[in-house]
Design a protein around this motif. Structure first.
Motif, short mmCIF file in Angstrom:
data_model
loop_
_atom_site.label_atom_id
_atom_site.label_comp_id
_atom_site.label_asym_id
_atom_site.label_seq_id
_atom_site.Cartn_x
_atom_site.Cartn_y
_atom_site.Cartn_z
N VAL A 46 -44.44 -41.86 23.08
CA VAL A 46 -43.96 -42.94 22.22
C VAL A 46 -42.92 -43.75 22.98
CG1 VAL A 46 -42.77 -43.48 20.07
CG2 VAL A 46 -44.30 -41.50 20.18
N ASP A 47 -43.04 -45.07 22.92
CA ASP A 47 -42.00 -45.97 23.40
C ASP A 47 -41.44 -46.69 22.18
OD1 ASP A 47 -40.43 -48.01 24.43
OD2 ASP A 47 -41.76 -48.40 26.13
N SER A 48 -40.34 -46.18 21.65
CA SER A 48 -39.79 -46.75 20.42
C SER A 48 -39.13 -48.09 20.65
CB SER A 48 -38.78 -45.77 19.79
OG SER A 48 -37.71 -45.51 20.67
N ASN A 49 -38.70 -48.36 21.88
CA ASN A 49 -38.07 -49.65 22.17
C ASN A 49 -39.07 -50.79 22.09
OD1 ASN A 49 -35.45 -48.67 22.63
ND2 ASN A 49 -35.96 -48.12 24.74
N LYS A 50 -40.26 -50.58 22.65
CA LYS A 50 -41.28 -51.64 22.66
C LYS A 50 -42.25 -51.52 21.50
CE LYS A 50 -41.40 -52.65 27.61
NZ LYS A 50 -41.15 -51.56 28.54
N GLY A 51 -42.25 -50.40 20.80
CA GLY A 51 -43.19 -50.22 19.71
C GLY A 51 -44.61 -50.02 20.20
N ILE A 52 -44.77 -49.16 21.20
CA ILE A 52 -46.08 -48.91 21.81
C ILE A 52 -46.30 -47.41 21.95
CG2 ILE A 52 -47.54 -49.29 23.84
CD1 ILE A 52 -45.95 -51.82 24.39
N ILE A 53 -47.54 -46.99 21.71
CA ILE A 53 -47.95 -45.61 21.96
C ILE A 53 -48.84 -45.60 23.20
CG2 ILE A 53 -49.03 -43.55 21.01
CD1 ILE A 53 -46.62 -44.51 19.40
N ARG A 88 -40.42 -49.41 15.11
CA ARG A 88 -39.70 -48.40 15.88
C ARG A 88 -40.31 -47.03 15.65
NH1 ARG A 88 -35.38 -48.34 18.97
NH2 ARG A 88 -34.23 -46.40 19.28
N PRO A 89 -41.42 -46.74 16.32
CA PRO A 89 -42.05 -45.43 16.14
C PRO A 89 -41.14 -44.31 16.62
CG PRO A 89 -43.02 -46.60 18.01
CD PRO A 89 -42.12 -47.57 17.32
N VAL A 121 -48.63 -42.07 12.99
CA VAL A 121 -47.38 -42.48 13.62
C VAL A 121 -46.31 -42.67 12.55
CG1 VAL A 121 -46.26 -44.19 15.10
CG2 VAL A 121 -48.69 -43.67 15.42
N LEU A 122 -45.15 -42.09 12.79
CA LEU A 122 -44.01 -42.26 11.90
C LEU A 122 -43.18 -43.42 12.42
CD1 LEU A 122 -42.57 -40.98 9.43
CD2 LEU A 122 -41.21 -39.66 11.05
N ASP A 123 -43.02 -44.46 11.59
CA ASP A 123 -42.30 -45.67 11.99
C ASP A 123 -41.00 -45.76 11.20
OD1 ASP A 123 -41.43 -48.19 12.71
OD2 ASP A 123 -43.43 -49.07 12.69
N SER A 124 -39.89 -45.48 11.87
CA SER A 124 -38.59 -45.53 11.20
C SER A 124 -38.12 -46.95 10.99
CB SER A 124 -37.54 -44.75 12.01
OG SER A 124 -37.31 -45.37 13.26
N ASN A 148 -40.65 -46.36 28.55
CA ASN A 148 -39.42 -45.79 28.00
C ASN A 148 -39.82 -44.71 27.00
OD1 ASN A 148 -37.48 -47.75 29.26
ND2 ASN A 148 -38.69 -49.17 28.05
N MET A 149 -39.95 -43.49 27.49
CA MET A 149 -40.45 -42.41 26.64
C MET A 149 -39.39 -41.96 25.64
SD MET A 149 -42.43 -40.06 29.48
CE MET A 149 -40.93 -39.89 30.48
N SER A 150 -39.77 -41.91 24.36
CA SER A 150 -38.86 -41.44 23.33
C SER A 150 -39.47 -40.33 22.48
CB SER A 150 -38.43 -42.60 22.42
OG SER A 150 -39.57 -43.28 21.92
N GLY A 151 -40.75 -40.06 22.67
CA GLY A 151 -41.42 -38.98 21.95
C GLY A 151 -42.67 -38.58 22.69
N VAL A 152 -43.18 -37.37 22.42
CA VAL A 152 -44.34 -36.88 23.14
C VAL A 152 -45.20 -36.03 22.22
CG1 VAL A 152 -43.13 -34.81 23.98
CG2 VAL A 152 -45.11 -35.68 25.24
N ALA A 153 -46.51 -36.05 22.48
CA ALA A 153 -47.46 -35.21 21.74
C ALA A 153 -48.66 -34.97 22.65
CB ALA A 153 -47.90 -35.89 20.44
N PHE A 154 -49.51 -34.02 22.24
CA PHE A 154 -50.76 -33.77 22.93
C PHE A 154 -51.90 -34.37 22.12
CE2 PHE A 154 -48.31 -30.30 24.83
CZ PHE A 154 -48.73 -30.35 26.15
#
Length: 404
Positions: free
Chosen positions: A341-348, A370-371, A383-386, A326-332
């Protein structure tokens, strides 16, 4: 005894229990009745800390501490053991071997074998309020975060010491109404997307206002810069990716063009400094399915000339990798690979270099609630964790910033 509904429920339930209830939210160590310093203790305000953190935060003479979450003054002599959390921990440890990680679609070895480990945590409620964007200022590793505080931009040292902040709330020159994302140019300017003011605002690293780019955007969202200092901005409402060329010395807009115009609700933007490739994450609207926490997203990777190189949505990635992403963010990463970033599962997750073939592997799966954003330098992730309003540094080395 009947199994608890949470053990048979949704895939993220066990993970939420493990992270939100069974860890001390100050030191991030698991509660443990066998270790005295790790025993969970109730404060008079209702929050729970381990004994070691209570001792570290309390005044040695007054025997009081300020709760790090609600700021209530608590007497340490009135704390009491929180036996219910220990009992819950023991209950979960005796359940089936599928465990927490199996509930999220992962085997336990897939997370414990990851190379990146938590090195540093800083920020927290009171320092950061609902943070939304993170960037790195130069090779020194200085960290810039935007949030909902009185001053919208906070600058931290690589070790987490707050250096300064700027950008008070507002729409006037030098003010920021509602920041969403932040980027840093190669020459050290800080670029903020202000959705509340429908603008992109540029500051020096010390917070002096340089330029406001306005009257072009409907809802500016994600932002990054390329190696030439050109600004890439996604407009979630207009469905476009803009490229803005700026003369930072004179504070002038040199050019402003929609580089891509057929996107669906684009949000996160990332640019690789070497290749110039840009990654955009779209949040797709699908009227066939009701809204849910597993919203469909689509990753698109473009060349530096904005030609489409690769695209895949969350559903197709799941089919290719056999793991629900469940992609919620992206970086190189430094090698040009994609990190999501998968903010639902808390996994990078690392997807590898998608142009050579998909190779998903978990990078970080511990201590994240929730990254919402991340930046990558060499073998290090910030990682920014809200979920707990913190910045968390993960590295393959003991030094949290293996750069000089």
């Amino acid at each position: 005894m009947a199994k608890s509904p949470c053990l048979r429920g949704s895939e993220g339930a066990l993970r939420e229990i493990q992270i939100n209830l069974l860890e001390c939210k100050v030191c991030f160590e698991k509660f443990n009745l066998q270790q005295r310093e790790r025993r969970p203790q109730n404060l008079s305000c209702g929050h729970v800390l381990c004994l070691e953190c209570i001792a570290a935060l309390s005044h040695p003479l007054l025997r009081k501490l300020e709760c790090p979450f609600c700021r209530q003054l608590c007497n340490i002599d009135s704390t009491s053991p929180c036996q219910v959390l220990v009992d819950l921990q023991e209950l979960l440890s005796t359940t089936s071997s599928t465990g927490i990680h199996s509930a999220t679609g992962l085997t336990s070895t897939s997370l414990t074998s990851t190379a990146l480990q938590l090195c540093t945590v800083f920020g927290g409620w009171g320092t950061l309020f609902n943070p939304t964007g993170i960037a790195i200022l130069g090779v020194s590793g200085t960290i810039v975060v935007v949030h909902d505080g009185k001053k919208r931009v906070v600058v931290f040292s690589p070790r987490g010491r707050k250096l300064h902040s700027f950008g008070p709330k507002g729409r006037a020159v030098g003010e920021i109404c509602y920041p969403v994302d932040v980027a840093v140019t190669p020459c050290g300017h800080v670029v903020v997307t202000d959705a509340g003011d429908q603008a992109v605002k540029v500051f020096t690293s010390r917070g002096n206002h340089v330029l406001t780019v306005k009257d072009f955007f409907l809802m500016p969202w994600g932002v990054d810069t390329d190696s030439c200092g050109n600004i890439l901005v996604s407009d979630a409402q207009a469905g476009k990716l803009f490229q803005v060329k700026v003369d930072y010395t004179r504070g002038l807009i040199l050019n402003h063009v929609p580089a891509i115009s057929d996107l669906q609700n684009p949000k996160t933007v990332a640019c690789h400094q070497v290749t110039g490739n840009a990654a955009v994450l779209e949040h797709l609207h699908d009227d066939k399915y009701p809204p849910s926490t597993h919203q469909r997203t689509r990753l698109k990777v473009f060349s530096k000339d904005f030609h489409l190189l690769y695209q895949a949505d969350s559903f197709s990635l799941t089919l290719q990798s056999t793991v629900r992403l469940n992609m919620s963010g992206v970086a190189f990463d430094g090698d040009g690979g994609i990190v999501v970033v998968d903010s639902n599962k808390g996994i990078i997750w690392s997807l590898g270099n998608v142009l050579r073939g998909l190779d998903p592997s978990p990078l970080v799966g511990d201590h994240l609630l929730r990254p919402t954003g991340l930046v990558s330098i060499k073998n290090t992730l910030a990682v920014l964790d809200s979920g707990d309003h913190t910045v968390k540094i993960y590295s393959a080395k003991s030094d949290p910033w293996p750069i000089k």
